[in-house]
Scaffold this active site. Sequence first.
Site, PDB file in Angstrom:
ATOM      1  N   GLU A   1     -26.432 110.909  80.400  1.00 23.67           N
ATOM      2  CA  GLU A   1     -25.761 110.047  79.753  1.00 23.67           C
ATOM      3  C   GLU A   1     -25.336 111.574  79.669  1.00 23.67           C
ATOM      4  OE1 GLU A   1     -28.110 107.404  76.672  1.00 23.67           O
ATOM      5  OE2 GLU A   1     -29.011 108.947  76.821  1.00 23.67           O
TER       6      GLU A   1
ATOM      7  N   ALA B   1     -34.536 113.132  76.570  1.00 24.87           N
ATOM      8  CA  ALA B   1     -34.687 114.230  75.002  1.00 24.87           C
ATOM      9  C   ALA B   1     -35.665 114.209  75.573  1.00 24.87           C
ATOM     10  CB  ALA B   1     -33.871 112.535  74.835  1.00 24.87           C
TER      11      ALA B   1
ATOM     12  N   GLU C   1     -35.012 104.200  79.682  1.00 25.73           N
ATOM     13  CA  GLU C   1     -35.797 104.489  77.989  1.00 25.73           C
ATOM     14  C   GLU C   1     -36.462 102.814  77.794  1.00 25.73           C
ATOM     15  OE1 GLU C   1     -32.245 106.772  77.840  1.00 25.73           O
ATOM     16  OE2 GLU C   1     -32.631 105.398  78.821  1.00 25.73           O
TER      17      GLU C   1
ATOM     18  N   GLY D   1     -30.986 110.953  78.396  1.00 28.82           N
ATOM     19  CA  GLY D   1     -29.940 111.985  78.241  1.00 28.82           C
ATOM     20  C   GLY D   1     -29.219 112.859  78.996  1.00 28.82           C
TER      21      GLY D   1
END
Length: 264
Positions: free
Chosen positions: A118, A70, A138, A115
Amino acid sequence: MNFNKYDNVLLEATDGIGTLTINRPKVLNALNSATLQDIGDALREVESHPDEIKVLIITGSGTKSFVAGADITEMRSMNTMQALALSKLAHKSFGEIEDLPQFTIAAVNGYALGGGCELASSCDMRIGSAKTKFGQPEVGLGTIPGFGGTQRLTRLVGRGKAKEMIATSTMISADEAYRIGLLDELVEPEELMNKAHEIAKQVMKNGMIAVALAKYSVDRGADLPLDVAVDMESQLFAETFATQDQTEGMNAFVEKRDSKFTGK
């Protein structure tokens, strides 16, 4: 076929195979809100063109990164409600990947961190090379995976390995990803997209209604009690017998010829 133009992704299609490329190479294809929105919009366009796109390949622009995570520059000043909205947006877009009737292949051409891991986990299968690196970093940023990492990763590799990846926030190699089942295919870097297209063509030889229903059955059944899941499977199996593709496929088998599926 002319598709809509997006600021952060590219959508193309050739001979029934669509390619959705995350296109922010200057920031290693990091996912910000605008990119997540573009992904969702492009996926809805894919779903509305089943004849032009029978299989969708998702990859990243450039040679270094699939999606490096992200966009931290956007996230770092967010408050609780803004963070919730970002997570919900990601879940919506990634959920749309899972819900696509078309089969999806992640061609993981480099870093798939946060991300990116993911996003890849949302696809039906993942192909990588020696350049592929996975990670959920994270907790090293003082937060947790918020785009599905604690859930989809667990379903792919099991609780213990998912917890290890998340809690240590370390990257794993393509070989390790293949060993634990996070990667389904491992090829040489220069063969990555060729392999993705090869698998896409294999999928497209089959009845696409059946492929979509089989995908749905696997995804939905995995979270149901077995007796409920097999009942769902029976219902979906029966539904295929109302299609022209089922008639064609079985007639072709008996007649010892190639099937000519029409998606009806």
